[in-house]
Design a protein around this motif. Structure first.
Motif, PDB file in Angstrom:
ATOM      1  N   ALA A 184      14.982  14.308  30.782  1.00 18.94           N
ATOM      2  CA  ALA A 184      15.309  13.906  29.419  1.00 18.94           C
ATOM      3  C   ALA A 184      16.720  14.372  29.076  1.00 18.94           C
ATOM      4  O   ALA A 184      16.904  15.423  28.500  1.00 18.94           O
ATOM      5  CB  ALA A 184      14.298  14.470  28.432  1.00 18.94           C
ATOM      6  N   ASN A 185      17.696  13.601  29.473  1.00 15.18           N
ATOM      7  CA  ASN A 185      19.087  13.903  29.154  1.00 15.18           C
ATOM      8  C   ASN A 185      19.423  13.127  27.890  1.00 15.18           C
ATOM      9  O   ASN A 185      19.724  11.945  27.928  1.00 15.18           O
ATOM     10  CB  ASN A 185      19.993  13.485  30.311  1.00 15.18           C
ATOM     11  CG  ASN A 185      21.449  13.775  30.046  1.00 15.18           C
ATOM     12  OD1 ASN A 185      21.811  14.228  28.974  1.00 15.18           O
ATOM     13  ND2 ASN A 185      22.289  13.505  31.018  1.00 15.18           N
ATOM     14  N   LEU A 186      19.373  13.805  26.744  1.00 14.44           N
ATOM     15  CA  LEU A 186      19.552  13.132  25.464  1.00 14.44           C
ATOM     16  C   LEU A 186      20.977  13.231  24.927  1.00 14.44           C
ATOM     17  O   LEU A 186      21.214  13.067  23.734  1.00 14.44           O
ATOM     18  CB  LEU A 186      18.548  13.684  24.443  1.00 14.44           C
ATOM     19  CG  LEU A 186      17.082  13.510  24.845  1.00 14.44           C
ATOM     20  CD1 LEU A 186      16.164  14.136  23.807  1.00 14.44           C
ATOM     21  CD2 LEU A 186      16.740  12.051  25.060  1.00 14.44           C
ATOM     22  N   THR A 187      21.932  13.491  25.804  1.00 13.80           N
ATOM     23  CA  THR A 187      23.333  13.459  25.393  1.00 13.80           C
ATOM     24  C   THR A 187      23.773  12.001  25.276  1.00 13.80           C
ATOM     25  O   THR A 187      23.099  11.087  25.757  1.00 13.80           O
ATOM     26  CB  THR A 187      24.227  14.170  26.422  1.00 13.80           C
ATOM     27  OG1 THR A 187      24.173  13.451  27.658  1.00 13.80           O
ATOM     28  CG2 THR A 187      23.786  15.608  26.645  1.00 13.80           C
ATOM     29  N   HIS A 218      24.550   5.963  30.082  1.00  9.70           N
ATOM     30  CA  HIS A 218      25.006   5.765  31.459  1.00  9.70           C
ATOM     31  C   HIS A 218      24.014   6.186  32.536  1.00  9.70           C
ATOM     32  O   HIS A 218      24.245   5.930  33.711  1.00  9.70           O
ATOM     33  CB  HIS A 218      26.313   6.532  31.696  1.00  9.70           C
ATOM     34  CG  HIS A 218      27.473   5.944  30.964  1.00  9.70           C
ATOM     35  ND1 HIS A 218      27.753   6.276  29.648  1.00  9.70           N
ATOM     36  CD2 HIS A 218      28.396   5.048  31.337  1.00  9.70           C
ATOM     37  CE1 HIS A 218      28.811   5.609  29.264  1.00  9.70           C
ATOM     38  NE2 HIS A 218      29.228   4.854  30.260  1.00  9.70           N
ATOM     39  N   ASN A 219      22.940   6.850  32.168  1.00  9.70           N
ATOM     40  CA  ASN A 219      21.986   7.350  33.165  1.00  9.70           C
ATOM     41  C   ASN A 219      20.648   6.645  33.036  1.00  9.70           C
ATOM     42  O   ASN A 219      20.262   6.227  31.949  1.00  9.70           O
ATOM     43  CB  ASN A 219      21.756   8.855  32.987  1.00  9.70           C
ATOM     44  CG  ASN A 219      22.987   9.666  33.274  1.00  9.70           C
ATOM     45  OD1 ASN A 219      23.908   9.202  33.915  1.00  9.70           O
ATOM     46  ND2 ASN A 219      23.001  10.882  32.784  1.00  9.70           N
ATOM     47  N   LEU A 220      19.944   6.572  34.122  1.00  9.28           N
ATOM     48  CA  LEU A 220      18.576   6.065  34.120  1.00  9.28           C
ATOM     49  C   LEU A 220      17.654   7.270  34.152  1.00  9.28           C
ATOM     50  O   LEU A 220      17.730   8.084  35.065  1.00  9.28           O
ATOM     51  CB  LEU A 220      18.337   5.179  35.350  1.00  9.28           C
ATOM     52  CG  LEU A 220      16.916   4.690  35.564  1.00  9.28           C
ATOM     53  CD1 LEU A 220      16.491   3.788  34.412  1.00  9.28           C
ATOM     54  CD2 LEU A 220      16.809   3.936  36.870  1.00  9.28           C
ATOM     55  N   GLU A 221      16.838   7.419  33.144  1.00  7.80           N
ATOM     56  CA  GLU A 221      15.905   8.535  33.059  1.00  7.80           C
ATOM     57  C   GLU A 221      14.502   8.012  33.361  1.00  7.80           C
ATOM     58  O   GLU A 221      14.088   6.989  32.827  1.00  7.80           O
ATOM     59  CB  GLU A 221      15.945   9.150  31.658  1.00  7.80           C
ATOM     60  CG  GLU A 221      17.317   9.642  31.240  1.00  7.80           C
ATOM     61  CD  GLU A 221      17.780  10.853  32.029  1.00  7.80           C
ATOM     62  OE1 GLU A 221      16.930  11.661  32.456  1.00  7.80           O
ATOM     63  OE2 GLU A 221      18.994  10.996  32.208  1.00  7.80           O
ATOM     64  N   VAL A 222      13.786   8.719  34.221  1.00 11.74           N
ATOM     65  CA  VAL A 222      12.444   8.287  34.599  1.00 11.74           C
ATOM     66  C   VAL A 222      11.511   9.487  34.656  1.00 11.74           C
ATOM     67  O   VAL A 222      11.936  10.628  34.725  1.00 11.74           O
ATOM     68  CB  VAL A 222      12.430   7.572  35.969  1.00 11.74           C
ATOM     69  CG1 VAL A 222      13.267   6.326  35.937  1.00 11.74           C
ATOM     70  CG2 VAL A 222      12.874   8.494  37.078  1.00 11.74           C
TER      71      VAL A 222
END
Length: 50
Positions: free
Chosen positions: A5-8, A14-18
């Motif tokens: 969970a990169n909530l920046t 730019h990121n895919l969160e899974v």
């Protein structure tokens, strides 16, 4: 459950969160792999709590 969970701003654009739920032997193998990576002879170190 293994997740991220990169909530920046960059993380959200730019990121895919899974996340993935592993059970049984696959979960045990993955846990052992990370334990080895972060063990005394492994290349990774645990970050101290803030």
């Amino acid at each position: 459950m293994l997740g991220s969970a990169n909530l920046t701003g960059r993380g959200l654009t730019h990121n895919l969160e899974v996340g993935v739920l592993l059970r049984g032997r696959d979960a045990a193998r993955l846990a052992a792999h990370f334990d080895a990576l972060m063990g005394p002879c492994g290349p990774l170190r645990r970050r101290p709590p803030r």
